[in-house]
Design an enzyme around this catalytic site. Sequence first.
Site, PDB file in Angstrom:
ATOM      1  N   CYS A   1      29.656  26.069 -25.947  1.00  0.00           N
ATOM      2  CA  CYS A   1      29.180  25.888 -24.576  1.00  0.00           C
ATOM      3  C   CYS A   1      27.702  25.525 -24.591  1.00  0.00           C
ATOM      4  CB  CYS A   1      29.389  27.166 -23.759  1.00  0.00           C
ATOM      5  SG  CYS A   1      28.381  28.548 -24.335  1.00  0.00           S
TER       6      CYS A   1
ATOM      7  N   CYS B   1      25.465  28.079 -26.022  1.00  0.00           N
ATOM      8  CA  CYS B   1      25.393  28.077 -27.485  1.00  0.00           C
ATOM      9  C   CYS B   1      24.279  27.147 -27.946  1.00  0.00           C
ATOM     10  CB  CYS B   1      26.715  27.613 -28.089  1.00  0.00           C
ATOM     11  SG  CYS B   1      28.104  28.710 -27.779  1.00  0.00           S
TER      12      CYS B   1
ATOM     13  N   ASP C   1      21.296 -13.944 -19.532  1.00  0.00           N
ATOM     14  CA  ASP C   1      20.536 -15.049 -20.117  1.00  0.00           C
ATOM     15  C   ASP C   1      21.424 -16.174 -20.623  1.00  0.00           C
ATOM     16  OD1 ASP C   1      21.614 -13.646 -22.215  1.00  0.00           O
ATOM     17  OD2 ASP C   1      19.912 -13.975 -23.543  1.00  0.00           O
TER      18      ASP C   1
END
Length: 503
Positions: free
Chosen positions: A21, A24, A432
Amino acid sequence: MNMTTANSLETLSLPVLGMTCAGCAVSVQSMLAEQPGISSAEVNYATQEVTVAYNSEIIQPEQFKKVLQSVGYDLILDQVSGKEKQQDIQREQFQALKKRTIYAAALTFPVVVLGMFLMDMPNANYIMLVFTAPVLFVFGRSFFINAYKQARHGKANMDSLVALSTGIAFLFSLFNTFYPEFWHSRGMHPHVYYEAAAVVIVFIMLGKLLEENAKSNTSSAIKKLIGLQPQTVVLVDGNGQEQEIQVSAVKQGDILRVKPGDKIPVDGKVSSGNSYVDESMISGEPVAVFKEEGKQVFAGTINQKGSFQFVAEKVGAETLLAQIIKMVQQAQGSKAPVQKLVDKIAGIFVPVVLLIAICTLGAWLLFGGEYKLSQGLLAMVTVLVIACPCALGLATPTAIMVGIGRGAENGILIKDAEALESGHKIDTLILDKTGTITLGKPLVTDVKISDNQMVNSDTLLGILLAAEQQSEHPLATAIVNDLRIKKLLRLGCLTSKVLLEKV
């Protein structure tokens, strides 16, 4: 993984194991940052990596590993194949988690049926106890082990919330199962919450299973980019003899041969021969580029019909393809501005949730009614349970990883998480060249024949087909394909459905 040196500080990126998580990630980061000799530590939960800036005269990576192992995490120190090892371990863990989730769900189902519909059945509490215990302490034991390791160092994460909520619910139910007279003597009914404890474990395990599956899918973009590089190459020695070797064995200055249809293994310069090379994966330009002696070629691009030899100039991590892969990995590991706020919240999230849970129990004990202790414990468990998934800390890093990974799959390189976050503000897009928005495969759209030709159109098109078949140019290939299809149509060999499939 990469390492640089600046002002006597070395920067090292290493895969982390065991994080479940965002809390952690904060725990790993704080544990490392507290060590002498470490200037900074930054953890990315989505990519499961930690980047550490440290003084190698004071501390070594082996010590990072020992520090994190004491809290229940681990590091992979292999600089060459660490990421691959991490993926192998995560794949094994995913399969093990999948089995545990299935077994836990199978045991939880009868507990839910008993707890919700057959709670008055004789010995129902004992049956639920027998089924619930292995769900918590066998298949869900990792939550309690990780919570204990965190608590030893004064830390807490989502596992702490899961362990507390389910552990309290189980112990309260266990007491009420064996000592119901304690409540009966006070005129109250001894409620049990085995189904709540078991269901929470199963749902959290299912959430982790889905999360791990999502992470493994997002790494497919990197795997596809890595797959652009061939595994073997044809080496030409000083005597002109050819032998097949691994691409990892190629050195600067080696002469390599590229056959028709092969992928170019490393960056280099053509020394003999010529061909057209599809460089759309780098430039986005659909038309293949003609390569002759002295022209540059790049790893991952695809040779067309010709054959040539080239001198290897950049190999391994120095190739353009390797740099693109590195850019995508770094972008996936970068943190968006909003992530900084998330990290701050995650750092205090668990203590705040625990405080709210205790206050909830206290409020019930002070102002609750007849069943204040039972209701108070249930309310406290509810507060702990609803905070367990920690969507706040998970959503942002996972969204960044998925977004940048999907972009790479479609040929779009996103510089970093900040660019991705500000992307919604774009109101004008400037390209471009047309190659970036085409199919990347030239097709004939119209054929116009002058009315004053000396020969009929079929004969003229036949001559054109014969002439263009001798050319390797991509536009010639498009013309040949178009004329062949029209010829087969005239002969009745193709249906309109097949024609559409070919186009």
